[in-house]
Design a protein around this motif. Structure first.
Motif, PDB file in Angstrom:
ATOM      1  N   ALA B 116       0.837  -1.207   0.000  1.00 15.32           N
ATOM      2  CA  ALA B 116       0.000   0.000   0.000  1.00 15.32           C
ATOM      3  C   ALA B 116       0.869   1.253   0.000  1.00 15.32           C
ATOM      4  CB  ALA B 116      -0.916  -0.006   1.221  1.00 15.32           C
ATOM      5  N   PHE B 119       2.257   1.972  -3.474  1.00 11.16           N
ATOM      6  CA  PHE B 119       1.290   2.580  -4.398  1.00 11.16           C
ATOM      7  C   PHE B 119       1.086   4.060  -4.073  1.00 11.16           C
ATOM      8  CE2 PHE B 119       0.125  -1.787  -5.491  1.00 11.16           C
ATOM      9  CZ  PHE B 119       0.008  -1.672  -6.864  1.00 11.16           C
ATOM     10  N   ARG B 120       0.989   4.370  -2.786  1.00 13.01           N
ATOM     11  CA  ARG B 120       0.817   5.783  -2.414  1.00 13.01           C
ATOM     12  C   ARG B 120       2.055   6.597  -2.791  1.00 13.01           C
ATOM     13  NH1 ARG B 120      -1.823   3.576   2.296  1.00 13.01           N
ATOM     14  NH2 ARG B 120       0.147   3.608   3.433  1.00 13.01           N
ATOM     15  N   TYR B 134      -1.568   5.498 -13.292  1.00 14.79           N
ATOM     16  CA  TYR B 134      -1.994   5.020 -11.972  1.00 14.79           C
ATOM     17  C   TYR B 134      -3.182   5.796 -11.395  1.00 14.79           C
ATOM     18  CZ  TYR B 134       2.402   2.604 -12.549  1.00 14.79           C
ATOM     19  OH  TYR B 134       3.402   1.811 -13.070  1.00 14.79           O
ATOM     20  N   ILE B 137      -6.642   4.188 -10.410  1.00 13.14           N
ATOM     21  CA  ILE B 137      -6.990   3.638  -9.098  1.00 13.14           C
ATOM     22  C   ILE B 137      -7.906   4.629  -8.383  1.00 13.14           C
ATOM     23  CG2 ILE B 137      -6.063   2.864  -6.860  1.00 13.14           C
ATOM     24  CD1 ILE B 137      -3.418   2.264  -8.319  1.00 13.14           C
ATOM     25  N   VAL B 155      -6.847   1.327  -2.785  1.00 16.61           N
ATOM     26  CA  VAL B 155      -5.972   0.202  -2.422  1.00 16.61           C
ATOM     27  C   VAL B 155      -6.342  -0.229  -1.003  1.00 16.61           C
ATOM     28  CG1 VAL B 155      -3.605  -0.564  -2.027  1.00 16.61           C
ATOM     29  CG2 VAL B 155      -4.122   0.961  -3.944  1.00 16.61           C
ATOM     30  N   ILE B 164      -4.285  -7.787  -1.125  1.00 15.12           N
ATOM     31  CA  ILE B 164      -4.393  -6.374  -1.517  1.00 15.12           C
ATOM     32  C   ILE B 164      -5.488  -6.307  -2.568  1.00 15.12           C
ATOM     33  CG2 ILE B 164      -3.204  -4.370  -2.517  1.00 15.12           C
ATOM     34  CD1 ILE B 164      -1.043  -7.189  -1.555  1.00 15.12           C
ATOM     35  N   THR B 165      -6.501  -5.512  -2.304  1.00 19.79           N
ATOM     36  CA  THR B 165      -7.580  -5.329  -3.274  1.00 19.79           C
ATOM     37  C   THR B 165      -7.448  -3.944  -3.872  1.00 19.79           C
ATOM     38  OG1 THR B 165      -8.977  -6.740  -1.926  1.00 19.79           O
ATOM     39  CG2 THR B 165     -10.082  -5.396  -3.611  1.00 19.79           C
ATOM     40  N   ILE B 166      -7.429  -3.912  -5.213  1.00 18.46           N
ATOM     41  CA  ILE B 166      -7.283  -2.614  -5.885  1.00 18.46           C
ATOM     42  C   ILE B 166      -8.545  -2.339  -6.689  1.00 18.46           C
ATOM     43  CG2 ILE B 166      -5.925  -1.261  -7.519  1.00 18.46           C
ATOM     44  CD1 ILE B 166      -3.503  -2.904  -6.776  1.00 18.46           C
TER      45      ILE B 166
END
Lengths: 339, 547
Positions: B116, B119-120, B134, B137, B155, B164-166
């Motif tokens: 997570a 991604f952030r 990206y 998302i 995320v 991890i669910t996106i």
């Protein structure tokens, strides 16, 4: 009759003038004369470039010829042919024929005749270096004479400007100016120079060497300013312009003439460097620097593309330097002290 | 069907690979050489081929492109995730199960929190594609607007089930491709939210950085925490050490590799050395197809190329075969008229701008070119060709100038430094009329060429990052491309047909002169064995055997 004849014999012929004596000295300097001859031959060859391209090379050296052919040993040969190797990798420009005719020195990557471009390029290199030297010497003479003669705040301002220009390494300054101006040229209202014009490198190269000549000229004029005949002229109230024109300038010109070949040689090298970096003469026009650049990527397969203009630069600069030495020996008697 | 074939290909590659996987092949030092470094060593920031080639051996994403050669190298395989998830919720949700027991090179375990955070961090460090890839998302747009307060609500992590669910704003057929490139690297949860510059970040790959000197080079050694969990995703690698030196010109690199001082060179082999290496070092030359093309964008918003007839005149006049010569011949390049390269999904050969229009280019059509030029009324118009100073761009620019002059334009050419040319030609303030550039895939999808280079969204006035260099914008074509992207996920064949249609439409608009598509040539030392070329990452250094 006889008395008259005797009187005539007693009268000594007029002494040769300063320039006549210098000319005689120069004519006796064999190395300088050979150099001058070499320079004249190079200049004439470059001037004959259009004739060479039209009647001997039978090609337009400014036009790409990537898919053309040329006759070699009675057979048509591709100007840019595939290299002969198992992987069929690479393309090679046709090599030198070493005979007067098409592609005597081979072709470059665009399939253009190197010999014809060498002559055209030489023309541009010589025009730029001579014109830039003229710009430099005129500007240097004006600034040096004004600073040296008037002194005071005029001298301070001019010296400050020259010092500022001198503070930059000369090639760094030339490259910086070229990079900045190459995209759009110069546009100062009435004064405009197109980016692809030869006047742009002429101006840049001409300006950057001004301090190197103006400084010695200023020193020379400061000495002349204290000479008896100048002080006398000032004393009888002669105007400044008259003193500068008739008393100072004639004495400065000999120094400028000595500087001229050396500055031309420097300008030639600077132009080659800038063009090699693609910030001097712009394609499809050529100069010896741009041809060396073209040859850089062919140095392993067709080295003549880079070697030929390189040799031309070496010979020209050498000739200019030797001629410069000869001129200095002829015009500056103090130089004799070194011999 | 395509996936089945790809799987079979991967199996074949694996079988072939095992032949090399004996103990005798492990060890030694692989010596790589390039001209210079490529800036930041942060995998979420650096966008260069030079570093992506080594990042893939140091970092892992949830998924990756298979580390193998041939067509199988373009297949996405699970990496830190246990499997490649099938999207649910009409293509808007992906659930990844994280592998257990994997550690970063600093000893920290790989956790869902690290995923997570990574991604952030993409948004917080201003990743070059955060706004184009990206932001699909959920929460991505907010993160782009306020990166320092990015929570990225799309995320969702579950430490208990290690998932991890996106959630995406809309279906995106290329989302997995975008996760598989090095930008998608999973980094430790405590990685600072700023560009790490020259300080390497710990990764999970087979190798880690021992030292990095931006002006000297990189030394990579085995990651002591690494154990191979998937040979395709992150192979163990043969060399014990990979030394990547900076500082030699391309010419010197060739000589150094010939003399066995280095095992591989990054730069393209200069044209004047091609015959030499092909003659004397034939077995050390590797040529592989690549989705990469050279082209000359024409600015459709300013004269003279706001006139379609003027553009058509140039299209018909350019001799593509001559251009191929400037690149090194037919073994390395193929004449081209369209945007998509031959290996790209959706490619259907098409060339209208030739003597005999059809699938392939045959010869320039000068009568037609002159007719269009006359019709355009642009004879005598001044044109400047902007190109890079280095070969072959400069030579291509000079050739284009010649063609333009022969058509009746008054053309000059401005070769600019490679450092500034690419941004210069994108900025509309510079009023560039025609230029020379190239484009290679980020990942194998038609949209990476068509959408990126020709959509309205890629055109930004006054910006150095306006990759739609022609300045073309047609909402109808944008709609068609959006439709193709939607279909790509579930109906790839239909999508490919649309991409092909778009490709041909854009070609017919004559927005760019497509010059040639190229292959990648690698030159290796005689002592290097098992050279492996990936269609995504190119040379895979970790699979080279140097012992």
């Amino acid at each position: 009759m006889s008395e008259v004849s005797a009187t005539d014999r007693d009268i000594a012929p007029p002494a040769p003038g300063y320039w006549a004596m210098a000319g005689r000295k120069l004519l006796r300097d064999r190395a300088a004369m050979i150099s001058l001859a070499v320079l004249v031959i190079i200049a004439l060859m470059c001037a004959a470039a259009p004739w060479y391209a039209a009647h001997i090379a039978h090609t337009n050296p400014f036009r790409s010829n990537l898919s053309g052919t040329v006759m070699r040993h009675g057979k048509p040969v591709e100007v840019l042919g595939a290299a002969n190797n198992p992987l069929h990798l690479g393309i090679e420009p046709i090599g030198p024929s070493w005979r007067l005719g098409p592609y005597m020195l081979g072709a470059d990557q665009q399939g253009r005749d190197v010999a014809a471009r060498l002559l055209y390029g030489g023309g541009n290199s010589l025009i730029i270096s001579f014109a830039a030297a003229a710009v430099c010497l005129v500007l240097a003479a004006i600034t040096g004479i004004l600073a040296g003669f008037f002194g005071g705040w005029v001298d301070r301002i001019i010296s400050w400007l020259l010092d500022a220009l001198w503070a930059f390494p000369v090639f760094l300054l030339a490259i910086s100016l070229s990079v900045v101006l190459i995209a759009h040229g110069i546009d100062l209202g009435l004064f405009r120079l197109d980016a692809s014009s030869l006047a742009l490198p002429i101006t840049i190269i001409g300006v950057i060497y001004v301090p190197y000549v103006a400084r010695p000229v200023r020193g020379l004029v400061m000495g002349l300013r204290q000479s008896d005949y100048v002080l006398a002229a000032i004393g009888i109230g002669a105007p400044a312009w008259r003193i500068l024109w008739f008393d100072i300038l004639p004495n400065v010109i000999s120094a400028l003439v000595v500087f001229a070949p050396l500055i031309i040689a420097l300008d030639l090298l600077t132009e080659a460097a800038l063009s090699f970096l693609s910030i001097g003469v712009q394609p499809p026009a050529a100069s010896w620097g741009t041809i060396i650049h073209d040859g850089e990527s062919l140095i392993y397969t067709r080295p003549m593309v880079a070697i030929a203009p390189g040799l031309a630069i070496v010979i020209t600069v050498l000739a200019l330097n030797i001629l410069g030495d000869g001129l200095r020996d002829a015009l500056d008697p103090r130089a004799k002290l070194r011999n | 069907m395509r996936r089945v074939a790809a799987t079979l290909l991967i199996v074949a590659c694996l079988v072939a690979g095992r032949a090399h996987a004996n103990a005798a092949n492990y060890g030694g030092t692989l010596r790589l050489i390039t001209t210079a470094g490529s800036g930041s060593f942060d995998p979420q920031i650096n966008y260069t081929e030079r570093y992506w080639e080594i990042f893939q051996a140091m970092y892992d994403g949830l998924v990756t492109f298979a580390k193998t050669s041939g067509p199988g190298s373009l297949v996405i395989v699970p990496d830190l995730a246990t499997e490649v998830p099938k999207p649910t919720d009409d293509g808007k949700t992906y659930v990844f199960h994280l592998r257990r027991g994997i550690k970063f090179s600093n000893g920290e375990p790989v956790t869902v929190q690290a995923v997570a955070h990574s991604f952030r961090r993409l948004f917080k460090v201003n990743n070059p594609n955060a706004g184009t890839w990206y932001d699909v998302i959920v929460g991505g747009r907010t993160c782009n607007a306020h990166p320092h307060h990015c929570t990225l609500s799309g995320v969702v992590i579950d430490a208990a089930s290690n998932t991890i669910t996106i959630h995406l704003r809309h279906p995106d057929s290329e989302f997995l491709d975008q996760l598989a490139v090095p930008f998608g690297a999973i980094l430790p949860a405590d990685t600072p939210d700023h560009d790490m510059g020259t300080q390497p970040i710990p990764g999970t790959g087979a190798y880690m950085v021992k030292s990095y000197d931006p002006s000297g080079g990189i030394v990579m050694v085995r990651n002591p925490q690494f154990h191979q969990w998937s040979r395709l995703a992150q192979p163990k690698g043969y060399p014990n050490e990979i030394d990547y030196k900076f500082g030699l010109s391309a010419e010197s690199q060739v000589t150094a590799v010939e003399n066995d001082q280095y095992d591989w060179m990054f730069e393209d082999v200069p044209a004047d050395r091609l015959n030499e290496i092909a003659t004397k070092y034939t077995r050390q030359v590797h040529i592989n197809p690549l989705n990469w093309f050279y082209y000359a964008p024409m600015n459709v918003n300013i004269a003279p190329f706001n006139n379609k007839d003027a553009r058509l005149a140039v299209e018909y006049a350019v001799n593509r075969e001559s251009m191929v010569k400037l690149f090194g011949g037919n073994a390395l390049a193929k004449p081209d008229c369209q945007i998509l390269p031959p290996e790209m999904p959706g490619y259907q050969a098409y060339c209208p701008y030739t003597e005999h229009p059809g699938a392939t280019w045959s010869a320039p059509n000068w009568p037609l070119a002159r007719a269009y030029m006359k019709k355009s009324g642009m004879i005598g118009q001044h044109v400047t060709v902007i190109t890079e100073v280095q070969s072959p761009f400069r030579q291509i620019g000079i050739y284009l100038q010649d063609v333009l002059n022969r058509l009746g334009f008054v053309a000059d050419v401005k070769p600019l430094s490679s450092n500034i040319e690419f941004n210069y030609i994108q900025n509309t303030n510079n009023k560039v009329q025609i230029s020379v550039t190239d484009w290679a895939q980020d990942y194998p999808a038609a949209s990476d060429f068509l959408n990126v280079l020709f959509s309205c969204g890629s055109f930004r006035k006054g910006s150095d990052n306006s990759i739609n260099i022609s300045g073309f914008c047609d909402p109808a074509i944008d709609t068609e491309m959006a439709h193709a992207e939607t279909l790509s996920l579930l109906h790839p064949n239909q999508a490919n047909a649309i991409w092909s249609h778009v490709d041909h439409q854009i070609t017919r608009r004559a927005l760019v002169v497509s010059l040639f598509s190229v292959a990648k040539l690698d030159f290796t030392a005689a002592t290097l064995k098992h050279f492996t070329f990936s269609g995504e990452y190119m040379f895979l250094p970790q699979l080279a055997v140097v012992k």
